[in-house]
Motif scaffolding. Sequence first.
Motif, PDB file in Angstrom:
ATOM      1  N   UNK A  98       0.889  -1.384  -0.116  1.00 24.53           N
ATOM      2  CA  UNK A  98      -0.097  -0.178   0.091  1.00 24.53           C
ATOM      3  C   UNK A  98       0.877   1.318  -0.105  1.00 24.53           C
ATOM      4  N   UNK A  99       2.078   1.130  -0.237  1.00 22.40           N
ATOM      5  CA  UNK A  99       2.889   2.332  -0.335  1.00 22.40           C
ATOM      6  C   UNK A  99       2.777   3.229   1.023  1.00 22.40           C
ATOM      7  N   UNK A 100       2.548   2.675   2.151  1.00 22.97           N
ATOM      8  CA  UNK A 100       2.190   3.572   3.455  1.00 22.97           C
ATOM      9  C   UNK A 100       3.412   3.190   4.384  1.00 22.97           C
ATOM     10  N   UNK A 101       4.280   3.945   4.640  1.00 20.99           N
ATOM     11  CA  UNK A 101       5.516   3.690   5.568  1.00 20.99           C
ATOM     12  C   UNK A 101       6.603   3.392   4.519  1.00 20.99           C
ATOM     13  N   UNK A 102       7.852   4.182   4.619  1.00 23.64           N
ATOM     14  CA  UNK A 102       8.833   3.820   3.415  1.00 23.64           C
ATOM     15  C   UNK A 102       9.606   2.288   3.890  1.00 23.64           C
ATOM     16  N   UNK A 103       9.934   1.882   2.698  1.00 25.33           N
ATOM     17  CA  UNK A 103      10.750   0.525   2.954  1.00 25.33           C
ATOM     18  C   UNK A 103      12.095   0.815   3.419  1.00 25.33           C
ATOM     19  N   UNK A 104      12.989   1.954   3.215  1.00 30.13           N
ATOM     20  CA  UNK A 104      13.960   2.128   4.014  1.00 30.13           C
ATOM     21  C   UNK A 104      13.793   2.561   5.231  1.00 30.13           C
ATOM     22  N   UNK A 105      12.615   3.024   5.824  1.00 28.96           N
ATOM     23  CA  UNK A 105      12.167   3.276   7.197  1.00 28.96           C
ATOM     24  C   UNK A 105      11.499   2.235   7.711  1.00 28.96           C
ATOM     25  N   UNK A 106      11.354   1.244   7.199  1.00 31.87           N
ATOM     26  CA  UNK A 106      10.860  -0.052   7.635  1.00 31.87           C
ATOM     27  C   UNK A 106      11.426  -0.276   9.108  1.00 31.87           C
ATOM     28  N   UNK A 107      12.767  -0.242   9.253  1.00 38.60           N
ATOM     29  CA  UNK A 107      13.254  -0.433  10.820  1.00 38.60           C
ATOM     30  C   UNK A 107      12.811   0.607  11.628  1.00 38.60           C
ATOM     31  N   UNK A 108      12.624   1.957  11.231  1.00 41.80           N
ATOM     32  CA  UNK A 108      12.349   2.889  12.165  1.00 41.80           C
ATOM     33  C   UNK A 108      10.949   2.590  12.569  1.00 41.80           C
ATOM     34  N   UNK A 109       9.999   2.352  11.433  1.00 43.67           N
ATOM     35  CA  UNK A 109       8.506   2.206  11.752  1.00 43.67           C
ATOM     36  C   UNK A 109       8.196   0.801  12.871  1.00 43.67           C
ATOM     37  N   UNK A 110       8.941  -0.373  12.593  1.00 47.24           N
ATOM     38  CA  UNK A 110       8.928  -1.367  13.574  1.00 47.24           C
ATOM     39  C   UNK A 110       9.457  -1.104  14.723  1.00 47.24           C
ATOM     40  N   UNK A 111      10.553  -0.502  14.881  1.00 50.76           N
ATOM     41  CA  UNK A 111      10.992   0.046  16.178  1.00 50.76           C
ATOM     42  C   UNK A 111      10.161   0.958  17.191  1.00 50.76           C
ATOM     43  N   UNK A 112       9.591   1.847  16.023  1.00 45.68           N
ATOM     44  CA  UNK A 112       8.837   2.963  16.919  1.00 45.68           C
ATOM     45  C   UNK A 112       7.284   2.239  17.198  1.00 45.68           C
ATOM     46  N   UNK A 113       6.597   1.706  15.954  1.00 45.46           N
ATOM     47  CA  UNK A 113       5.210   1.441  16.197  1.00 45.46           C
ATOM     48  C   UNK A 113       5.170  -0.017  16.650  1.00 45.46           C
ATOM     49  N   UNK A 114       5.933  -0.874  16.467  1.00 47.97           N
ATOM     50  CA  UNK A 114       5.846  -2.323  17.136  1.00 47.97           C
ATOM     51  C   UNK A 114       6.603  -2.619  18.471  1.00 47.97           C
ATOM     52  N   UNK A 115       7.726  -2.102  18.417  1.00 48.05           N
ATOM     53  CA  UNK A 115       8.535  -2.548  19.615  1.00 48.05           C
ATOM     54  C   UNK A 115       8.177  -1.259  20.804  1.00 48.05           C
ATOM     55  N   UNK A 116       8.493  -0.343  20.582  1.00 49.20           N
ATOM     56  CA  UNK A 116       8.263   0.611  21.783  1.00 49.20           C
ATOM     57  C   UNK A 116       6.918   0.751  22.340  1.00 49.20           C
ATOM     58  N   UNK A 117       5.626   0.531  21.303  1.00 46.21           N
ATOM     59  CA  UNK A 117       4.182   0.807  21.876  1.00 46.21           C
ATOM     60  C   UNK A 117       4.089  -0.560  22.550  1.00 46.21           C
TER      61      UNK A 117
END
Length: 350
Positions: A98-117
């Motif tokens: 869905x082109x929602x959240x950058x692919x190079x930023x996938x690590x950022x998003x997983x760290x922020x939205x999956x791990x931290x939360x």
Amino acid sequence: MHVPDGFINAPTSAVTGVIAAGAVAVSLRGARRELDERTAPLAGLVAAFIFAVQMLNFPVAAGTSGHLLGGALAAILVGPFTGVLCVSVVLLMQGILFADGGLTALGVNITDMAIVTTVVAYAVFRGLVKVLPRRRRTVTVASFVAALVSVPAAAVAFTLIYAVGGTTDVAIGKVATAMIGVHVLIGIGEAAITALTVGAVIAVRPDLVYGARGLEQRLKLRVNGELVDAPAAAPVPAPAAAGSHRKLWITGLVTSLVLAGFVSFYASASPDGLEKVAHDKGIDKKEEPHASADSPLADYGVKDVSDARLSGGLAGVIGVGVTVAVGSGVFWVVRRRRTSDAEPSSRAAA
């Protein structure tokens, strides 16, 4: 709060990618202890439900919307390790399809939205259930507070990542104030959705809620002036339990399909908290085009389908279907690994 490509520089993105990969690896091992034959199918459904509800942006302030992050919900329903995997599956599907959240930023998003939360929410949740009365209502109350805290925690995490590797020169104090302020409001919506969902599952199948395990106190009876434990309730017959589990799964899947395929059309069109802050503060000046921008499902619409309602509805239904399939596959494999690991131990003990 999906971070696009270009917000964070390559070295920082790489480091968060390593952190995310390590956390997913640890979670795969930890999820073996959390999942069993009853909860493994539920975990795939939780991932699909989070995907669906993330499509339902709700207004939080003038010109700003928010959506569920889902870490608290997943951690409480299926466990913190499995919760990290649930949200990671959702983020992966959103980024690729869905082109929602950058692919190079996938690590950022997983760290922020999956791990931290997930980590923050579950820590707050466990702390509350230890000090509050041991009742089912406690799980719902603790779920509300844990979800409420998890969203601004994710905003703080993004601010710290941006402070280390942001690609634009914006005062970090301004970023922090704006991010935390709007995400406190979004956290209220997250808390309401989480508490309502956890409460609904507890009402019909409390045994499937990971966070509710071991909280029920045995009923006491007074016999000859002394309090004694009441006899344990008879176990639910296996066929009845299986039927109840199947009904819950079907109900959850249908609900997810309706939310993503129909209700999502009425979601707020305003930018979410991160998008609004990025635009107002200039963080998005170096945003890069998404690698999956030409995907047939980019921006939650089906390519070449001109009717906006039909296009968005089909994209939502496809997203739920793919997410539940991929999530269920992942958790089935994890569950199988747990079973295969237990068999050698059983044979050795014999």
